[in-house]
Enzyme design. Structure first.
Site, mmCIF file in Angstrom:
data_model
loop_
_atom_site.group_PDB
_atom_site.id
_atom_site.type_symbol
_atom_site.label_atom_id
_atom_site.label_comp_id
_atom_site.label_asym_id
_atom_site.label_seq_id
_atom_site.Cartn_x
_atom_site.Cartn_y
_atom_site.Cartn_z
ATOM 1 N N LYS A 98 18.572 86.969 -73.167
ATOM 2 C CA LYS A 98 17.607 88.011 -72.779
ATOM 3 C C LYS A 98 17.355 87.988 -71.272
ATOM 4 O O LYS A 98 17.237 89.027 -70.638
ATOM 5 C CB LYS A 98 16.307 87.756 -73.555
ATOM 6 C CG LYS A 98 15.054 88.285 -72.944
ATOM 7 C CD LYS A 98 14.705 89.607 -73.536
ATOM 8 C CE LYS A 98 13.621 90.334 -72.791
ATOM 9 N NZ LYS A 98 12.555 89.493 -72.257
ATOM 10 N N ASP A 99 17.244 86.777 -70.689
ATOM 11 C CA ASP A 99 17.034 86.649 -69.250
ATOM 12 C C ASP A 99 18.373 86.280 -68.605
ATOM 13 O O ASP A 99 18.610 85.142 -68.207
ATOM 14 C CB ASP A 99 15.968 85.583 -68.987
ATOM 15 C CG ASP A 99 14.631 85.984 -69.589
ATOM 16 O OD1 ASP A 99 13.912 86.760 -68.958
ATOM 17 O OD2 ASP A 99 14.330 85.563 -70.728
ATOM 18 N N GLY A 118 12.437 84.899 -80.856
ATOM 19 C CA GLY A 118 13.450 84.621 -79.836
ATOM 20 C C GLY A 118 13.363 83.162 -79.391
ATOM 21 O O GLY A 118 14.363 82.440 -79.371
ATOM 22 N N HIS A 119 12.142 82.728 -79.082
ATOM 23 C CA HIS A 119 11.949 81.318 -78.727
ATOM 24 C C HIS A 119 12.379 80.408 -79.880
ATOM 25 O O HIS A 119 13.018 79.381 -79.676
ATOM 26 C CB HIS A 119 10.471 81.035 -78.439
ATOM 27 C CG HIS A 119 9.893 81.779 -77.275
ATOM 28 N ND1 HIS A 119 8.956 82.777 -77.432
ATOM 29 C CD2 HIS A 119 10.099 81.673 -75.946
ATOM 30 C CE1 HIS A 119 8.605 83.237 -76.243
ATOM 31 N NE2 HIS A 119 9.287 82.601 -75.326
ATOM 32 N N GLY A 136 5.457 79.956 -73.593
ATOM 33 C CA GLY A 136 4.555 80.075 -74.735
ATOM 34 C C GLY A 136 4.415 81.485 -75.269
ATOM 35 O O GLY A 136 5.220 82.353 -74.962
ATOM 36 N N LEU A 140 4.850 82.196 -78.442
ATOM 37 C CA LEU A 140 6.187 82.115 -79.023
ATOM 38 C C LEU A 140 6.456 83.210 -80.047
ATOM 39 O O LEU A 140 5.570 83.610 -80.808
ATOM 40 C CB LEU A 140 6.364 80.741 -79.672
ATOM 41 C CG LEU A 140 6.142 79.549 -78.723
ATOM 42 C CD1 LEU A 140 6.301 78.244 -79.492
ATOM 43 C CD2 LEU A 140 7.103 79.599 -77.536
HETATM 44 P P1 AMP Z 1 9.853 82.718 -71.723
HETATM 45 O O1 AMP Z 1 8.809 82.098 -72.572
HETATM 46 O O2 AMP Z 1 9.805 84.208 -71.674
HETATM 47 O O3 AMP Z 1 9.990 82.076 -70.358
HETATM 48 O O4 AMP Z 1 11.216 82.406 -72.454
HETATM 49 C C1 AMP Z 1 11.615 81.080 -72.746
HETATM 50 C C2 AMP Z 1 13.061 81.085 -73.164
HETATM 51 O O5 AMP Z 1 13.214 81.905 -74.328
HETATM 52 C C3 AMP Z 1 13.985 81.678 -72.085
HETATM 53 O O6 AMP Z 1 15.195 80.940 -72.051
HETATM 54 C C4 AMP Z 1 14.211 83.071 -72.582
HETATM 55 O O7 AMP Z 1 15.438 83.630 -72.150
HETATM 56 C C5 AMP Z 1 14.216 82.861 -74.085
HETATM 57 N N1 AMP Z 1 13.912 84.120 -74.770
HETATM 58 C C6 AMP Z 1 12.843 84.927 -74.570
HETATM 59 N N2 AMP Z 1 12.924 86.021 -75.351
HETATM 60 C C7 AMP Z 1 14.082 85.902 -76.058
HETATM 61 C C8 AMP Z 1 14.744 86.716 -77.026
HETATM 62 N N3 AMP Z 1 14.234 87.884 -77.443
HETATM 63 N N4 AMP Z 1 15.912 86.268 -77.523
HETATM 64 C C9 AMP Z 1 16.452 85.092 -77.115
HETATM 65 N N5 AMP Z 1 15.883 84.285 -76.211
HETATM 66 C C10 AMP Z 1 14.713 84.684 -75.681
#
Ligand code: AMP
Length: 281
Positions: free
Chosen positions: A146-147, A33-34, A28, A30
């Site tokens: 990113k991850d 990127g999300h 969340g 968001l």
């Molecule tokens: P998170 O909410 O941080 O767990 O991220 C959820 C998904 O979004 C994961 O697969 C992350 O790698 C992806 N994500 C987060 N930030 C970015 C970004 N800047 N660019 C691309 N994907 C992202």
């Protein structure tokens, strides 16, 4: 958009979706990127499921979990606008009821990089991702580059456990100044936010040196990044790595292909970023 808060609700709604179903797991708060993952998912599937769950078991620090930014009503608005079919927002009790005992552990590739600095992190990730896959049962799932280590770990998990889900990886989305978008960026002070783009600048410069052939030595590339980031006293580098893209083991000597990644503290915020050392696509 259907909002599901329990596993039973999710399963019932999921059963009525057309195939193929794409899935985007998130914590969340968001950002674009999300939304890049969501858009790609929408474009490639007949239906899209997004989960929002700040998974307590993947946090190695209680203060990071408590301070993790949350705004579910805003997230729901964004996902609704994107045309998402189902958003799954379970509680911690729904995901980890009393008596919960199972951990999914991916070995070795979780001992390095993020895993070395965040004990238990990838046990939490592997376990929750396995649970979410079993709950949502998508045809495809979308993750961000990113991850980078998370992508490697989830790919391994899916292959090892014969999970019939196709993974798709989406490139890192950045702010105009290069800073990788992250939910944690809002916790930076104005001064911290000002200096943060140096992380990607350092990675890009080393990547450019590698691509031009000016510098191909792994340790020299790590040194380049350390020197550049070292110019900014507000930033404390936790690690800089040039590693094999699949085993994630540190490389030495000439690099023909690799993952250049780092973790750094700015104020009390921990940020990660990476670039791939490969010829320009
Ligand atoms: P998170 O909410 O941080 O767990 O991220 C959820 C998904 O979004 C994961 O697969 C992350 O790698 C992806 N994500 C987060 N930030 C970015 C970004 N800047 N660019 C691309 N994907 C992202």
């Amino acid at each position: 958009m259907i909002v599901c808060r329990t596993i039973a609700e999710l399963r019932a709604a999921r059963a009525r979706l057309p195939s193929p179903v794409g899935f985007v797991p998130t914590m969340g708060y968001l950002h674009d990127g999300h939304l890049a993952l969501v858009r790609r998912c929408r474009a490639e599937n007949a239906a899209t499921v997004v989960s929002i769950f700040v998974n307590p078991t993947q946090f190695d620090r209680q203060d990071d979990f408590a301070g993790y930014p949350r705004d579910v009503p805003r997230d729901m608005g964004l996902l609704d606008e994107e045309g998402v079919n189902i958003v799954f927002v379970p509680s911690a009790e729904e995901m980890y009821p009393p008596g919960f005992k199972t951990i999914v552990r991916v070995r070795e590739i979780t001992d390095v990089l993020e895993g070395a600095h965040r004990p238990g992190h990838f046990d939490g990730v592997a376990t929750v991702v396995t649970k979410l896959f079993n709950i949502v049962m998508p045809d495809r799932a979308y993750f961000g580059q990113k991850d980078a280590q998370q992508v490697v770990v989830v790919k391994r998990l899916v292959a090892d456990l014969n999970i019939p889900i196709e993974l798709r990886v989406v490139p890192t989305v950045r702010e105009p100044d290069g800073l990788a978008m992250s939910s944690r960026n809002v916790r930076l002070s104005p001064e911290g936010r000002r200096v943060a783009p140096i992380l990607y600048r350092a990675l890009s410069e080393a990547q450019a040196a590698w691509r031009s052939g000016r510098e191909r030595d792994a340790e020299a590339l790590r040194r380049l990044v350390r020197a550049r980031v070292g110019q900014e006293p507000r930033i404390r580098l936790e690690y800089v790595s040039v590693a094999h893209r699949e085993t994630l083991q540190e490389l030495n000597g000439e690099v023909t292909d690799g993952l250049l990644s780092l973790a750094a503290w700015i104020d009390d915020v921990r940020l990660i970023d990476n670039v791939i050392l490969e010829e320009e696509p």
